[in-house]
Design an enzyme around this catalytic site. Sequence first.
Site, PDB file in Angstrom:
ATOM      1  N   HIS A 319       1.116  -1.267  -0.129  1.00 53.75           N
ATOM      2  CA  HIS A 319       0.198  -0.127   0.013  1.00 53.75           C
ATOM      3  C   HIS A 319       0.846   1.282  -0.061  1.00 53.75           C
ATOM      4  O   HIS A 319       0.381   2.435  -0.124  1.00 53.75           O
ATOM      5  CB  HIS A 319      -1.071   0.288   1.191  1.00 53.75           C
ATOM      6  CG  HIS A 319      -0.504   0.316   2.315  1.00 53.75           C
ATOM      7  ND1 HIS A 319      -1.123   0.725   3.706  1.00 53.75           N
ATOM      8  CD2 HIS A 319       0.774   0.368   2.923  1.00 53.75           C
ATOM      9  CE1 HIS A 319      -0.299   0.934   4.456  1.00 53.75           C
ATOM     10  NE2 HIS A 319       0.864   0.565   4.340  1.00 53.75           N
ATOM     11  N   GLU A 348      -3.144  -6.812   3.929  1.00 53.60           N
ATOM     12  CA  GLU A 348      -3.407  -5.289   3.557  1.00 53.60           C
ATOM     13  C   GLU A 348      -5.009  -5.143   3.728  1.00 53.60           C
ATOM     14  O   GLU A 348      -5.808  -6.142   3.722  1.00 53.60           O
ATOM     15  CB  GLU A 348      -3.068  -5.129   2.184  1.00 53.60           C
ATOM     16  CG  GLU A 348      -1.516  -5.130   1.925  1.00 53.60           C
ATOM     17  CD  GLU A 348      -0.875  -3.874   2.105  1.00 53.60           C
ATOM     18  OE1 GLU A 348      -1.530  -2.785   2.712  1.00 53.60           O
ATOM     19  OE2 GLU A 348       0.281  -3.570   1.817  1.00 53.60           O
ATOM     20  N   GLU A 375      -4.924   2.430  -0.644  1.00 50.99           N
ATOM     21  CA  GLU A 375      -5.244   1.083  -0.306  1.00 50.99           C
ATOM     22  C   GLU A 375      -6.137   0.744  -1.449  1.00 50.99           C
ATOM     23  O   GLU A 375      -6.733   1.406  -2.210  1.00 50.99           O
ATOM     24  CB  GLU A 375      -6.371   1.132   1.144  1.00 50.99           C
ATOM     25  CG  GLU A 375      -5.542   1.900   2.211  1.00 50.99           C
ATOM     26  CD  GLU A 375      -4.473   1.068   2.784  1.00 50.99           C
ATOM     27  OE1 GLU A 375      -4.698  -0.185   2.410  1.00 50.99           O
ATOM     28  OE2 GLU A 375      -3.641   1.684   3.263  1.00 50.99           O
TER      29      GLU A 375
END
Length: 415
Positions: A319, A348, A375
């Site tokens: 990310h 993540e 993200e």
Amino acid sequence: MDLSIASEPCDIDSVPRLMNELASLGSSHDLLADRDGRLSLLDKARSLVAALETPRETVIRQCGAETASFYSIALGVDVGLFKELAKDGGIAKKAPALAEALGFDVDVLRRILRHLTAMKHIKQTSHDEYAPNNFTLSLTHPMMADGYPVYRDFALPPISHLHTWLSTKSYAAPVSVVDNPFTFGHQTSLSAFSYLATHPRIAEQFNHHMGGYRLGRPDWFHTSIYPVQERLLDGYENTDGEALLVDVGGSTGHDLLAFHAAFEQQLKGRLILQDVPAVIESAPRDELKVVGIEAVVHDFFTEQPVKGARGYYLHHILHDWQDERCVEIVGRIKEVMRPGYSRLLVNEFVIPATGVSWEATYLDLYMMVMFGAKERTEDEWRELLEEKCGLRVMKVWNPGNGVEGIIECEVPVVC
């Protein structure tokens, strides 16, 4: 628009329903043991506050009260205010005594203490007398306290200049680590990571904050997230000294230490921690050595030295980077993975189509301003890992409620 709506509750009609739902949720969960139940109750409480609050109150709270609170707490961390409040078992202390201990002007300190009391961050026990609450006490530990100065000095300059930076780029998303709101806000040519490397105090605070960020959240190997025994341990062959798990870019070893503690009786293979020299140097080497974790200096953009491991683990690595750089990072791991055997575990956030947690959305914005990164949604993860990296996504484990998921990948077997 009739401006009178700014003085009226935002959604008064929903208040009775929300209060009933709060009462029901509060009586149906063990709020100490049931994290999801507690978070559901907290979400309803926030919805109730949003319904009761007028737009005027929201504006004044967000723009004035919360910013004054944030900077006051950061100042309090700098001067040791919360440690002083916690002394002598947290017994209440008069403002003049606190000011004398801190070398502070008593009038300035009183005004700060009054506001922190109004914002529920400390307790006022009588006239001019204050005591800590649990929040205050938590700020005596650097893992909690250092988030305030590190955001003030490292993260807020970029996001406070986001509007200006975007206006110069026709409001296009940043896609570079060296031309983004971070470099603009700090007036530097250094990327965020390079900036940390040249500012050791901020780097130390950042590492403390990352430790605090993990507190109270289920680990990636918890049964509610990823079934480690079934998907990783059961298939481990333990031949020729092959590693069980390699934590690539694993900081100072928080995840591997927790993993070892949870599965100590079942573990038979090597656990390897990799990161850059400065991070490995700051890791608890003795603690790692006692439990058999190997701490190794490694740059994940270079050739991966551990070949054929059962698992390669990336936590909050991808990310930080744009897709093309992620392809380089994953590509180095893919080169040494055994097809059909090795697993790449990407830990993540997986952004859902609806109902996304604020813990994911705020981080997404900071990834954008700090690194020109993001993200990702499940579709974006699949595009990156399958189409661009050539892996097969075996399954996406996405627990939600502000907890990162696991994207489990392998190198396909070519028949």
